[in-house]
Design a protein around this motif. Structure first.
Motif, PDB file in Angstrom:
ATOM      1  N   PRO A 196      -7.673  -1.325  -4.262  1.00 24.78           N
ATOM      2  CA  PRO A 196      -8.642  -2.076  -3.233  1.00 24.78           C
ATOM      3  C   PRO A 196      -8.680  -3.576  -3.364  1.00 24.78           C
ATOM      4  O   PRO A 196      -9.057  -4.375  -2.395  1.00 24.78           O
ATOM      5  N   GLU A 197      -7.710  -4.099  -4.418  1.00 26.94           N
ATOM      6  CA  GLU A 197      -7.902  -5.483  -4.531  1.00 26.94           C
ATOM      7  C   GLU A 197      -6.543  -5.943  -3.767  1.00 26.94           C
ATOM      8  O   GLU A 197      -6.212  -6.964  -4.011  1.00 26.94           O
ATOM      9  N   TYR A 206      -5.988   3.265  -8.854  1.00 25.73           N
ATOM     10  CA  TYR A 206      -7.334   3.474  -8.288  1.00 25.73           C
ATOM     11  C   TYR A 206      -8.369   2.365  -8.585  1.00 25.73           C
ATOM     12  O   TYR A 206      -8.719   2.034  -7.456  1.00 25.73           O
ATOM     13  N   ILE A 265       0.919  -1.248   0.121  1.00 25.49           N
ATOM     14  CA  ILE A 265       0.068   0.038  -0.150  1.00 25.49           C
ATOM     15  C   ILE A 265       0.825   1.221   0.201  1.00 25.49           C
ATOM     16  O   ILE A 265       0.691   2.236  -0.763  1.00 25.49           O
ATOM     17  N   ASN A 282     -12.820   7.229  -1.700  1.00 17.32           N
ATOM     18  CA  ASN A 282     -12.648   5.627  -1.941  1.00 17.32           C
ATOM     19  C   ASN A 282     -11.256   5.263  -1.651  1.00 17.32           C
ATOM     20  O   ASN A 282     -10.838   4.084  -1.138  1.00 17.32           O
ATOM     21  N   ILE A 283     -10.126   6.322  -1.797  1.00 18.48           N
ATOM     22  CA  ILE A 283      -8.813   5.947  -1.635  1.00 18.48           C
ATOM     23  C   ILE A 283      -8.728   5.584  -0.165  1.00 18.48           C
ATOM     24  O   ILE A 283      -7.974   4.918   0.734  1.00 18.48           O
ATOM     25  N   LYS A 307      -4.491  -7.493  -1.155  1.00 19.03           N
ATOM     26  CA  LYS A 307      -4.687  -7.939   0.294  1.00 19.03           C
ATOM     27  C   LYS A 307      -3.463  -8.983   0.494  1.00 19.03           C
ATOM     28  O   LYS A 307      -2.628  -8.894  -0.253  1.00 19.03           O
ATOM     29  N   ASN A 314     -10.701   5.271   2.312  1.00 17.37           N
ATOM     30  CA  ASN A 314     -11.627   4.067   2.855  1.00 17.37           C
ATOM     31  C   ASN A 314     -10.782   2.768   2.519  1.00 17.37           C
ATOM     32  O   ASN A 314     -11.031   1.718   3.462  1.00 17.37           O
ATOM     33  N   THR A 315     -10.038   2.781   1.869  1.00 15.15           N
ATOM     34  CA  THR A 315      -9.187   1.461   1.305  1.00 15.15           C
ATOM     35  C   THR A 315      -7.988   1.485   2.229  1.00 15.15           C
ATOM     36  O   THR A 315      -7.782   0.466   2.804  1.00 15.15           O
TER      37      THR A 315
END
Length: 366
Positions: A221-222, A217, A182, A310-311, A224, A313-314
């Protein structure tokens, strides 16, 4: 008038050994710089099986210090390689850049490296293989070195110090820890925005910056603990585009503000330089309305608030994304802003920055 230049040969594939064989001969005298963990990998064994004359230096600090770089330089001067291979993140690649230039002078100490003239005839071939998807050091001429005793950051910027080759293979990032994934991805995002709102921007750098932001962007979010290799590959492609963008513009206010956040509070670089992006967009947007419209259209978003929400919250559930998460307090800000004005960075910002601007940006990020 505008101009664009990036001399690095990019090799992006699913088989890094094919790329390595294209860029380095088996009989070359090679110095490999890497972290010690890499020497335990299958990829390291593959490289050693191919190269017949290789020495390895792995005593490299994250955010390399004068002392760390000096050790690497003295090791290199002992083995005088004609090819340097750096496999790692920005710290390893930056260390390799320092080593490469130090071999081109009568080296005495790190501090004197910053005001020397270099003998280009002694310049070693340089191959950079990144193991993160963020710094893009493999596509730039700059190296960051820290005087950790005095909490100061130095930038070595020499036109001859672009790598000759940048080799990308997603196998090198498939096991990257989540927080590092990240942080480095956010570094690439910051590079891209800073290229857009930069006094040195040009149509090519803008195109690459928007491509990078779009990929980040869509794929951030993917991320993990177990991330699909296709996501890693997309983020490596994003760091290529980000590097091609800011290699021609340099960074701007976000990076200038980030340096004391890292030096004084230990905030990871990618977090430190990206947590201010939303506040900086509010200042810079009036100068780049057309670029922002193009970006939002690419992302099918109505406004930048949706992008940033969105950034945030991710990222925020996984790693601290506010200054208060790193023990920065409101009473620290007046002193902190004095350290946020790196002239070679903040002056690139399209909105002229003053202390009041920086204070309000830091306050909004607490």
């Amino acid at each position: 008038m505008w101009k664009y230049n990036n001399p690095v040969k990019i090799l992006f594939s699913d088989n890094f050994m094919d790329s390595l064989k294209e860029s380095a001969g088996a009989e070359e005298n090679v110095l490999l710089l890497c972290y010690s963990w890499f020497t335990e990998t299958e990829e390291f064994d593959m490289i050693k099986d191919y190269l017949n004359n290789i020495r390895v230096f792995s005593d490299i600090e994250p955010d390399p210090s004068f002392q760390s770089c000096d050790k690497a330089v003295r090791f290199a001067l002992d083995c005088t390689p004609d090819t340097i291979i750096a496999i790692g993140g920005g710290s390893v690649i930056d260390t390799a850049k320092v080593v490469r230039l130090a071999m081109c002078i009568e080296y005495d100490s790190m501090i004197n490296l910053f005001d020397k003239h270099f003998n280009e005839s002694k310049l070693a071939k340089f191959i950079a293989i990144p193991t993160t998807h963020g710094t893009s050091s493999e596509l730039t001429k700059w190296a960051t070195v820290w005087d950790k005793d005095n909490k100061k950051k130095y930038s070595l910027s020499v036109d001859i110090n672009y790598p000759d080759y940048a080799i990308y293979d997603s196998r090198f990032v498939k096991k990257l820890p989540l927080e590092i994934s990240i942080s480095t991805t956010l570094d690439a995002m910051s590079h891209s925005f800073e290229a857009m709102w930069n006094n040195n921007a040009n149509p090519i750098s803008d195109t690459y910056a928007i491509k990078a932001i779009k990929l980040i962007y869509e794929n951030l979010p993917e991320l993990k603990q177990k991330t699909e290799i296709s996501v890693r590959k997309n983020l490596m492609e994003a760091t290529v585009y980000a590097g091609l963008a800011f290699s021609n513009t340099k960074t701007a206010a976000a990076h200038s503000i980030s340096y004391p956040l890292t030096a004084l509070y230990g905030i990871p670089h990618g977090i430190a330089c990206s947590m201010t992006i939303n506040s900086l967009m509010k200042l810079n947007k009036p100068y780049i309305e057309e670029k922002v419209s193009t970006l939002l259209a690419e992302l099918t978003l109505s406004d930048f608030n949706e992008f940033w929400s969105n950034i945030y919250n991710t990222v925020s559930p996984i790693t601290g994304f506010r200054l208060s998460n790193y023990n920065v307090k409101a009473e620290d800000l007046n002193e902190l802003i004095k350290h946020c004005f790196n002239k070679d960075r903040i002056g690139n910002n399209i909105h002229p920055m003053n202390e009041s601007d920086v204070f309000n940006i830091l306050k909004s990020t607490l």
